[in-house]
Design a protein around this motif. Structure first.
Motif, PDB file in Angstrom:
ATOM      1  N   TRP A 110      -5.196  -2.523  -3.236  1.00 25.25           N
ATOM      2  CA  TRP A 110      -4.692  -1.282  -3.819  1.00 25.25           C
ATOM      3  C   TRP A 110      -3.163  -1.213  -3.821  1.00 25.25           C
ATOM      4  O   TRP A 110      -2.583  -0.550  -4.663  1.00 25.25           O
ATOM      5  CB  TRP A 110      -5.243  -0.087  -3.032  1.00 25.25           C
ATOM      6  N   THR A 111      -2.521  -1.891  -2.879  1.00 23.30           N
ATOM      7  CA  THR A 111      -1.067  -1.755  -2.729  1.00 23.30           C
ATOM      8  C   THR A 111      -0.264  -2.883  -3.354  1.00 23.30           C
ATOM      9  O   THR A 111       0.935  -2.729  -3.587  1.00 23.30           O
ATOM     10  CB  THR A 111      -0.688  -1.666  -1.240  1.00 23.30           C
ATOM     11  N   ARG A 112      -0.895  -4.008  -3.613  1.00 20.26           N
ATOM     12  CA  ARG A 112      -0.184  -5.163  -4.172  1.00 20.26           C
ATOM     13  C   ARG A 112      -0.499  -5.310  -5.660  1.00 20.26           C
ATOM     14  O   ARG A 112      -1.605  -4.965  -6.106  1.00 20.26           O
ATOM     15  CB  ARG A 112      -0.581  -6.437  -3.431  1.00 20.26           C
ATOM     16  N   PRO A 113       0.432  -5.815  -6.450  1.00 22.03           N
ATOM     17  CA  PRO A 113       0.212  -5.914  -7.899  1.00 22.03           C
ATOM     18  C   PRO A 113      -0.834  -6.950  -8.274  1.00 22.03           C
ATOM     19  O   PRO A 113      -1.134  -7.874  -7.510  1.00 22.03           O
ATOM     20  CB  PRO A 113       1.603  -6.319  -8.427  1.00 22.03           C
ATOM     21  N   GLY A 114      -1.403  -6.763  -9.476  1.00 21.34           N
ATOM     22  CA  GLY A 114      -2.298  -7.761 -10.039  1.00 21.34           C
ATOM     23  C   GLY A 114      -3.762  -7.593  -9.754  1.00 21.34           C
ATOM     24  O   GLY A 114      -4.567  -8.477 -10.073  1.00 21.34           O
ATOM     25  N   VAL A 118       3.629   2.680  -4.893  1.00 22.78           N
ATOM     26  CA  VAL A 118       3.320   2.228  -3.531  1.00 22.78           C
ATOM     27  C   VAL A 118       4.601   1.860  -2.795  1.00 22.78           C
ATOM     28  O   VAL A 118       4.856   2.326  -1.681  1.00 22.78           O
ATOM     29  CB  VAL A 118       2.343   1.034  -3.565  1.00 22.78           C
ATOM     30  N   ASP A 119       5.416   1.011  -3.411  1.00 21.99           N
ATOM     31  CA  ASP A 119       6.600   0.489  -2.730  1.00 21.99           C
ATOM     32  C   ASP A 119       7.684   1.537  -2.512  1.00 21.99           C
ATOM     33  O   ASP A 119       8.341   1.550  -1.469  1.00 21.99           O
ATOM     34  CB  ASP A 119       7.190  -0.674  -3.523  1.00 21.99           C
ATOM     35  N   ILE A 172       0.312   9.804  -0.914  1.00 23.07           N
ATOM     36  CA  ILE A 172      -0.939   9.732  -1.673  1.00 23.07           C
ATOM     37  C   ILE A 172      -0.637   9.260  -3.086  1.00 23.07           C
ATOM     38  O   ILE A 172       0.310   9.737  -3.722  1.00 23.07           O
ATOM     39  CB  ILE A 172      -1.642  11.098  -1.694  1.00 23.07           C
ATOM     40  N   GLY A 173      -1.436   8.307  -3.572  1.00 19.14           N
ATOM     41  CA  GLY A 173      -1.184   7.753  -4.901  1.00 19.14           C
ATOM     42  C   GLY A 173      -2.439   7.585  -5.729  1.00 19.14           C
ATOM     43  O   GLY A 173      -3.546   7.918  -5.305  1.00 19.14           O
ATOM     44  N   ASP A 174      -2.229   7.019  -6.918  1.00 16.29           N
ATOM     45  CA  ASP A 174      -3.331   6.790  -7.851  1.00 16.29           C
ATOM     46  C   ASP A 174      -2.878   5.780  -8.894  1.00 16.29           C
ATOM     47  O   ASP A 174      -1.721   5.361  -8.905  1.00 16.29           O
ATOM     48  CB  ASP A 174      -3.759   8.099  -8.520  1.00 16.29           C
ATOM     49  N   ARG A 175      -3.790   5.417  -9.765  1.00 14.37           N
ATOM     50  CA  ARG A 175      -3.484   4.463 -10.828  1.00 14.37           C
ATOM     51  C   ARG A 175      -3.125   5.147 -12.143  1.00 14.37           C
ATOM     52  O   ARG A 175      -2.523   4.530 -13.021  1.00 14.37           O
ATOM     53  CB  ARG A 175      -4.700   3.553 -11.080  1.00 14.37           C
TER      54      ARG A 175
END
Length: 238
Positions: free
Chosen positions: A46-50, A58-59, A191-194
């Motif tokens: 969830w936190t790293r790209p790809g 995230v970063d 808190i995040g999302d796509r």
């Protein structure tokens, strides 16, 4: 997120806030006397790209906020639970899979137990000795897990919930946390999302119905206040 979308959401929230307040919504659940940090799915998938589950901000936002929270929780020795998701049987044709039916909606089959790099907690906020690592199979960190029992045994009455995603696993965890009798606090910057707009909308709706949305700074001030009182009490008791 585009300025146009943000402005549209803010206009919608303004009207919704007026309606909610007229009808008695948006009350405060408040902070309690002993908190735990529940970090939901801040693992590499969830936190790293790809990856299919990769989230935004995230970063620049979530990780720095989490690092501040972890520093405070560890300083005062309050419980921390790192939650992640993975599956033993990711063959979608196997009727005995531990994915249940969720794989028919989203690609949970990519998070295989056999590939721990994907479901490992991000190294920037990795668990330390004494912190829980909880593996869940469904959206909520409470569903089918020992989380509620662990928190009650530890005397916790307040959960600060962080992680991803606002529209699914974080939201479900907050809803179940309130249902299980815990004061639920959603930490805004952690808190995040796509999907653009998903965080703003879900945090607004959570704040109206299921928990209090508070800034990281407000949560840190709360932790300092009760943490210092806890340390003073322990010194007096000694």
């Amino acid at each position: 997120m585009s300025t146009q979308l943000e402005q549209a959401l803010e206009a919608a929230f303004e009207e919704a806030t007026r309606r909610y307040k007229e009808r008695g919504f948006q009350r405060r659940v408040g902070f309690g006397n002993k908190p735990a940090l529940i970090s939901v799915d801040l693992a590499n998938a969830w936190t790293r790209p790809g990856n299919p589950f990769t989230c935004e901000h995230v970063d620049d936002q979530i990780i720095p906020s989490m690092q501040s929270l972890l520093k405070s929780f560890r300083k005062y020795d309050f419980p921390v639970v790192h939650v992640t998701t993975c599956y033993q049987i990711t063959d979608r044709s196997n009727p005995h899979t531990d994915m249940g039916l969720w794989h028919n909606k989203i690609p949970v089959d990519v998070v295989a137990e056999s590939n721990p790099e994907l479901w490992a907690i991000d190294s920037r906020i990795a668990p330390i000795e004494g912190e829980q690592l909880l593996i869940k199979k469904r959206a909520s960190a409470f569903h089918g897990t020992y989380l509620a029992g662990f928190l009650r045994a530890a005397g916790v009455d307040t959960i600060l919930v962080t992680g991803v995603t606002a529209s699914a696993c974080v939201r479900e965890t907050i809803c179940d946390g309130l249902a299980d009798g815990f004061r639920t606090i959603a930490v805004k910057e952690a808190i995040g999302d796509r999907v653009p707009g998903a965080v703003l909308w879900n945090l607004f709706d959570i704040d109206a119905k299921f928990g209090d949305v508070e800034t990281t700074e407000t949560c840190l001030q709360y932790l300092d206040r009760i943490g210092q009182a806890k340390m003073a009490g322990e010194k007096l008791a000694a």
